[in-house]
Scaffold this motif. Structure first.
Motif, PDB file in Angstrom:
ATOM      1  N   THR A  63       0.835  -1.203   0.000  1.00  9.55           N
ATOM      2  CA  THR A  63       0.000   0.000   0.000  1.00  9.55           C
ATOM      3  C   THR A  63       0.867   1.249   0.000  1.00  9.55           C
ATOM      4  OG1 THR A  63      -1.755  -1.211   1.126  1.00  9.55           O
ATOM      5  CG2 THR A  63      -1.867   1.188   1.220  1.00  9.55           C
ATOM      6  N   TYR A  64       1.992   1.220   0.667  1.00 10.15           N
ATOM      7  CA  TYR A  64       2.910   2.362   0.687  1.00 10.15           C
ATOM      8  C   TYR A  64       3.422   2.651  -0.716  1.00 10.15           C
ATOM      9  CZ  TYR A  64       6.941   5.275   1.683  1.00 10.15           C
ATOM     10  OH  TYR A  64       7.854   6.297   1.680  1.00 10.15           O
ATOM     11  N   LEU A  65       3.864   1.610  -1.430  1.00  4.33           N
ATOM     12  CA  LEU A  65       4.367   1.811  -2.795  1.00  4.33           C
ATOM     13  C   LEU A  65       3.242   2.271  -3.720  1.00  4.33           C
ATOM     14  CD1 LEU A  65       6.588   1.746  -4.905  1.00  4.33           C
ATOM     15  CD2 LEU A  65       6.124  -0.709  -5.205  1.00  4.33           C
ATOM     16  N   LEU A  66       2.072   1.683  -3.581  1.00  2.77           N
ATOM     17  CA  LEU A  66       0.923   2.111  -4.377  1.00  2.77           C
ATOM     18  C   LEU A  66       0.645   3.596  -4.151  1.00  2.77           C
ATOM     19  CD1 LEU A  66      -1.580   1.692  -6.151  1.00  2.77           C
ATOM     20  CD2 LEU A  66      -2.762   0.849  -4.113  1.00  2.77           C
ATOM     21  N   ARG A  67       0.635   4.014  -2.893  1.00  2.00           N
ATOM     22  CA  ARG A  67       0.405   5.425  -2.576  1.00  2.00           C
ATOM     23  C   ARG A  67       1.478   6.303  -3.221  1.00  2.00           C
ATOM     24  NH1 ARG A  67       0.027   5.757   3.122  1.00  2.00           N
ATOM     25  NH2 ARG A  67       2.278   5.688   3.162  1.00  2.00           N
ATOM     26  N   HIS A  68       2.736   5.887  -3.137  1.00  3.71           N
ATOM     27  CA  HIS A  68       3.832   6.661  -3.723  1.00  3.71           C
ATOM     28  C   HIS A  68       3.649   6.816  -5.239  1.00  3.71           C
ATOM     29  CE1 HIS A  68       7.836   8.383  -4.016  1.00  3.71           C
ATOM     30  NE2 HIS A  68       8.061   7.566  -5.035  1.00  3.71           N
ATOM     31  N   ILE A  69       3.300   5.744  -5.904  1.00  5.67           N
ATOM     32  CA  ILE A  69       3.096   5.795  -7.355  1.00  5.67           C
ATOM     33  C   ILE A  69       1.925   6.707  -7.700  1.00  5.67           C
ATOM     34  CG2 ILE A  69       2.375   4.433  -9.356  1.00  5.67           C
ATOM     35  CD1 ILE A  69       4.057   2.106  -8.164  1.00  5.67           C
ATOM     36  N   LEU A  70       0.809   6.544  -6.996  1.00  2.24           N
ATOM     37  CA  LEU A  70      -0.363   7.376  -7.276  1.00  2.24           C
ATOM     38  C   LEU A  70      -0.085   8.854  -7.018  1.00  2.24           C
ATOM     39  CD1 LEU A  70      -3.315   5.222  -5.954  1.00  2.24           C
ATOM     40  CD2 LEU A  70      -2.966   6.003  -8.306  1.00  2.24           C
ATOM     41  N   LEU A  71       0.524   9.172  -5.883  1.00  4.14           N
ATOM     42  CA  LEU A  71       0.819  10.575  -5.585  1.00  4.14           C
ATOM     43  C   LEU A  71       1.736  11.187  -6.637  1.00  4.14           C
ATOM     44  CD1 LEU A  71       1.217  10.447  -1.695  1.00  4.14           C
ATOM     45  CD2 LEU A  71      -0.678  11.451  -3.005  1.00  4.14           C
ATOM     46  N   SER A  72       2.701  10.410  -7.101  1.00  4.61           N
ATOM     47  CA  SER A  72       3.604  10.892  -8.136  1.00  4.61           C
ATOM     48  C   SER A  72       2.848  11.149  -9.438  1.00  4.61           C
ATOM     49  CB  SER A  72       4.723   9.884  -8.359  1.00  4.61           C
ATOM     50  OG  SER A  72       5.581  10.316  -9.368  1.00  4.61           O
ATOM     51  N   MET A  73       1.988  10.244  -9.812  1.00  2.67           N
ATOM     52  CA  MET A  73       1.247  10.407 -11.065  1.00  2.67           C
ATOM     53  C   MET A  73       0.208  11.520 -10.942  1.00  2.67           C
ATOM     54  SD  MET A  73       1.202   6.558 -12.515  1.00  2.67           S
ATOM     55  CE  MET A  73       1.286   7.003 -14.246  1.00  2.67           C
ATOM     56  N   TRP A  74      -0.395  11.670  -9.766  1.00  2.00           N
ATOM     57  CA  TRP A  74      -1.331  12.781  -9.560  1.00  2.00           C
ATOM     58  C   TRP A  74      -0.585  14.112  -9.637  1.00  2.00           C
ATOM     59  CZ3 TRP A  74      -3.938  10.143  -4.822  1.00  2.00           C
ATOM     60  CH2 TRP A  74      -4.950   9.280  -5.258  1.00  2.00           C
ATOM     61  N   SER A  75       0.628  14.170  -9.090  1.00  2.69           N
ATOM     62  CA  SER A  75       1.385  15.430  -9.128  1.00  2.69           C
ATOM     63  C   SER A  75       1.744  15.820 -10.563  1.00  2.69           C
ATOM     64  CB  SER A  75       2.646  15.334  -8.268  1.00  2.69           C
ATOM     65  OG  SER A  75       3.620  14.533  -8.899  1.00  2.69           O
ATOM     66  N   GLN A  76       1.807  14.843 -11.455  1.00  3.14           N
ATOM     67  CA  GLN A  76       2.066  15.102 -12.865  1.00  3.14           C
ATOM     68  C   GLN A  76       0.763  15.319 -13.646  1.00  3.14           C
ATOM     69  OE1 GLN A  76       4.659  11.965 -14.427  1.00  3.14           O
ATOM     70  NE2 GLN A  76       5.595  11.784 -12.408  1.00  3.14           N
ATOM     71  N   ASN A  77      -0.358  15.331 -12.922  1.00  2.00           N
ATOM     72  CA  ASN A  77      -1.691  15.499 -13.525  1.00  2.00           C
ATOM     73  C   ASN A  77      -1.960  14.473 -14.620  1.00  2.00           C
ATOM     74  OD1 ASN A  77      -2.582  17.730 -11.970  1.00  2.00           O
ATOM     75  ND2 ASN A  77      -1.170  19.003 -13.142  1.00  2.00           N
ATOM     76  N   TYR A  78      -1.481  13.269 -14.410  1.00  2.00           N
ATOM     77  CA  TYR A  78      -1.655  12.242 -15.434  1.00  2.00           C
ATOM     78  C   TYR A  78      -3.088  11.706 -15.443  1.00  2.00           C
ATOM     79  CZ  TYR A  78      -1.294   8.196 -18.330  1.00  2.00           C
ATOM     80  OH  TYR A  78      -1.525   7.288 -19.324  1.00  2.00           O
ATOM     81  N   PHE A  79      -3.559  11.213 -14.302  1.00  2.00           N
ATOM     82  CA  PHE A  79      -4.889  10.612 -14.245  1.00  2.00           C
ATOM     83  C   PHE A  79      -5.958  11.682 -14.115  1.00  2.00           C
ATOM     84  CE2 PHE A  79      -2.442   6.987 -12.266  1.00  2.00           C
ATOM     85  CZ  PHE A  79      -2.571   6.149 -13.362  1.00  2.00           C
TER      86      PHE A  79
END
Length: 168
Positions: A29-45
């Motif tokens: 869950t920690y890695l999932l959160r890290h990936i999602l936060l990174s992709m959200w910060s890039q406005n990808y999703f």
């Protein structure tokens, strides 16, 4: 591109199916959160949903509540409705995601709907994040469609052997 605290980068191609396998409390869950936060910060999703059993829903998931609709039951119905929603964006939905947290056993892997979604998620422009504590079997389709797999300290030799036998 995902970057860790030390500057290491991982190029994430989306849409993808990303699998996290490992026992509780090992970092999935920690890695999932890290990936999602990174992709959200890039406005990808642009949007996404999460399917998380209510027994797992705790403060670890607070970070997704203002960005994601969370479902804790009727996962087959939720998936079917989500697919119907994505079809309204024909011919190409915006980049989106679906989180399936420890529900592989609750959503039979060989069920037609799940297989159809896995085989066509790239056409829906959907990145699928799947987490599970262990995996005993997987269809050929699932193996072939999984682009990334993260394995966290399996609890025994048999767990690692199952993962190896399924994906290698």
């Amino acid at each position: 591109t995902i970057e860790d605290e030390r500057g290491n980068q991982l190029e994430m191609r989306c849409p993808s199916i990303i699998l996290f396998v490992g026992p509780s409390e090992k970092g999935k869950t920690y890695l999932l959160r890290h990936i999602l936060l990174s992709m959200w910060s890039q406005n990808y999703f642009k949007f996404g949903i999460a399917m998380i059993p209510n027994t797992k829903l705790n403060a670890d998931y607070d970070y997704i509540l203002n960005r994601t609709t969370v479902y804790d039951h009727d996962f087959d119905v939720v998936l079917e409705n989500y697919m119907d929603y994505l079809k309204t964006f024909y011919p190409c939905p915006p980049p989106n995601y679906i989180i399936m947290e420890d529900i592989i056993g609750k959503m039979p892997q060989y069920k037609n709907l799940f297989e159809h979604f896995i085989s066509s998620s790239r056409h829906y422009n959907t990145t699928v994040f799947l987490t599970t504590q262990f995996i005993m079997r997987a269809s050929t389709l699932f193996r072939e469609q999984t682009r990334f797999g993260f394995i966290f300290q399996p609890q025994g030799r048999n767990s690692m052997k199952h993962v190896y036998d399924i994906f290698c």
